[in-house]
Design a protein around this motif. Sequence first.
Motif, PDB file in Angstrom:
ATOM      1  N   ARG A  39       0.825  -1.202   0.000  1.00 30.78           N
ATOM      2  CA  ARG A  39       0.000   0.000   0.000  1.00 30.78           C
ATOM      3  C   ARG A  39       0.863   1.257   0.000  1.00 30.78           C
ATOM      4  NH1 ARG A  39      -5.185   0.689  -1.318  1.00 30.78           N
ATOM      5  NH2 ARG A  39      -5.531  -1.350  -0.366  1.00 30.78           N
TER       6      ARG A  39
ATOM      7  N   TRP B  18       2.502   1.791  -3.484  1.00 29.20           N
ATOM      8  CA  TRP B  18       1.495   2.273  -4.427  1.00 29.20           C
ATOM      9  C   TRP B  18       1.223   3.761  -4.210  1.00 29.20           C
ATOM     10  CZ3 TRP B  18      -1.165   2.640  -8.578  1.00 29.20           C
ATOM     11  CH2 TRP B  18      -2.426   3.227  -8.603  1.00 29.20           C
ATOM     12  N   ALA B  19       1.065   4.160  -2.964  1.00 33.81           N
ATOM     13  CA  ALA B  19       0.789   5.569  -2.671  1.00 33.81           C
ATOM     14  C   ALA B  19       1.936   6.468  -3.127  1.00 33.81           C
ATOM     15  CB  ALA B  19       0.531   5.751  -1.178  1.00 33.81           C
TER      16      ALA B  19
ATOM     17  N   THR C 215       3.693   6.315  -5.762  1.00 33.18           N
ATOM     18  CA  THR C 215       3.724   6.590  -7.197  1.00 33.18           C
ATOM     19  C   THR C 215       2.906   7.827  -7.558  1.00 33.18           C
ATOM     20  OG1 THR C 215       1.759   5.262  -7.745  1.00 33.18           O
ATOM     21  CG2 THR C 215       3.894   4.115  -7.623  1.00 33.18           C
ATOM     22  N   GLY C 216       1.954   8.191  -6.713  1.00 34.37           N
ATOM     23  CA  GLY C 216       1.101   9.333  -7.001  1.00 34.37           C
ATOM     24  C   GLY C 216       0.090   9.071  -8.097  1.00 34.37           C
ATOM     25  N   TYR C 217       0.036   7.848  -8.604  1.00 29.52           N
ATOM     26  CA  TYR C 217      -0.887   7.522  -9.688  1.00 29.52           C
ATOM     27  C   TYR C 217      -2.300   7.387  -9.128  1.00 29.52           C
ATOM     28  CZ  TYR C 217      -2.833   5.164 -13.794  1.00 29.52           C
ATOM     29  OH  TYR C 217      -3.585   4.831 -14.881  1.00 29.52           O
ATOM     30  N   ARG C 218      -3.249   7.931  -9.832  1.00 21.38           N
ATOM     31  CA  ARG C 218      -4.636   7.849  -9.385  1.00 21.38           C
ATOM     32  C   ARG C 218      -5.473   7.189 -10.468  1.00 21.38           C
ATOM     33  NH1 ARG C 218      -2.252   8.308  -5.677  1.00 21.38           N
ATOM     34  NH2 ARG C 218      -2.230   9.889  -4.036  1.00 21.38           N
ATOM     35  N   ALA C 219      -5.985   6.022 -10.173  1.00 18.82           N
ATOM     36  CA  ALA C 219      -6.785   5.282 -11.140  1.00 18.82           C
ATOM     37  C   ALA C 219      -8.262   5.578 -10.933  1.00 18.82           C
ATOM     38  CB  ALA C 219      -6.533   3.790 -10.994  1.00 18.82           C
ATOM     39  N   ALA C 220      -8.985   5.707 -12.049  1.00 22.74           N
ATOM     40  CA  ALA C 220     -10.414   5.995 -11.949  1.00 22.74           C
ATOM     41  C   ALA C 220     -11.193   4.785 -11.462  1.00 22.74           C
ATOM     42  CB  ALA C 220     -10.935   6.444 -13.316  1.00 22.74           C
ATOM     43  N   ARG C 221     -10.718   3.589 -11.837  1.00 19.33           N
ATOM     44  CA  ARG C 221     -11.475   2.385 -11.499  1.00 19.33           C
ATOM     45  C   ARG C 221     -10.536   1.327 -10.922  1.00 19.33           C
ATOM     46  NH1 ARG C 221     -14.858   1.060 -16.852  1.00 19.33           N
ATOM     47  NH2 ARG C 221     -12.773   1.222 -17.760  1.00 19.33           N
TER      48      ARG C 221
ATOM     49  N   ASP D  22      -6.912  -5.195  -3.791  1.00 17.41           N
ATOM     50  CA  ASP D  22      -7.358  -4.280  -4.839  1.00 17.41           C
ATOM     51  C   ASP D  22      -6.549  -4.574  -6.101  1.00 17.41           C
ATOM     52  OD1 ASP D  22      -9.095  -3.059  -3.118  1.00 17.41           O
ATOM     53  OD2 ASP D  22      -7.872  -1.284  -2.778  1.00 17.41           O
TER      54      ASP D  22
END
Length: 380
Positions: A200, A203-204, A206-212, A228
Amino acid sequence: MLALLAPILAFAQLQPATTLAPDTEAHWVDFELTAYNQIRFPIELDGHSSWAILDTGLSDTIVTSRFARAAGLIAARRQQALAIGGGVEVGWADVASIRFGGLTRSHGRVGIADPAGGMHFGADILVGADVLSCCALDLDYDARRFRILSSGRMPFTGSTASLRRKSPNGVYQSEISVAGKLLKPIIVDTGDGGALTLSRTAWASTGYRAARITTTLGWGMGGPVVTDTLVVPSLWIAGMGPREAEMRIEGEGGFSASVGAAGRLGNGLLRGYRVLLDPRAGRMILQPGKALAVPIPRSTSGLLVEFTGTALRIVHVMRGSPAATGGWRAGEQICSADGIPVPDDAKDGVIEWTIGAPGRVVRLELCDGSERSLALSDFY
């Protein structure tokens, strides 16, 4: 996903010795990818033939209690160890020899442990880094074969990434980039059927934000694990990219974080390349293979199923999927799809309708005689 096992204690043992046949480069070992996407191949341990899983993410070679009984292996000492899905008890036994390909390992030890919940991965031996790290491992996924080579050999050219063994557990580690963020250490785990799993925290970062983002289910020695999951478009490995990759995100306190790793890289991604793993030489070499051009399969149903021989048993319903919206539940059993009995539909090992074209409506008959329809769609 197969477990990464991390013993917490070390025991005195006979010093193992590994030898390679003079013509080891000619000793290709044919393998198959199991339903869980692991490398399964024939092996001999103390004169007993069996099936094994090739597992660079496993610190020590493990056999099941069933094989141990057949081979007369007796656990002289036991300990608790950390595994994907939870803790597991391991007994340790001395062995005389392990043989596959051009490799012979004499003396040494193996652990004796069984997957939680009665899971069986189609093999009774998991060959870990304790055996594999002596040498270079040439994995030809396109031809479904591998061989053991002397460290330092470079039988093909490709892009290079660092590779080392982590002390004290000795598993293989490298690095990757996701969304421009370098992540390390990443465990290179040929026993993991997934593509990429991150903690977790990693992942945080990376700053990447996925819509789904949806969910998926994996299995380890310690039991099932729900994570997830999403598809990222910007993964780089060994200087190659960007490419799409399915990524799983562990919850707080997940396995990767507990062993000090940013995540794990598995067969779901490695199988797109020909791979040379040579931790003694400090390198992993990747040469693009045929599977690299194949689009990532995405579920459009949201049903993760296993074939029981006569039916499909639902093992997980993915969050936000058509199946979740339709009220499908884990444990339900499907006997036919669009009038085709499951045994006929599953002959090639691929249940096509679970990843069918969005907009298709599938008529499913449950084994209790009821029928339901499922409209497939993109949902992650």
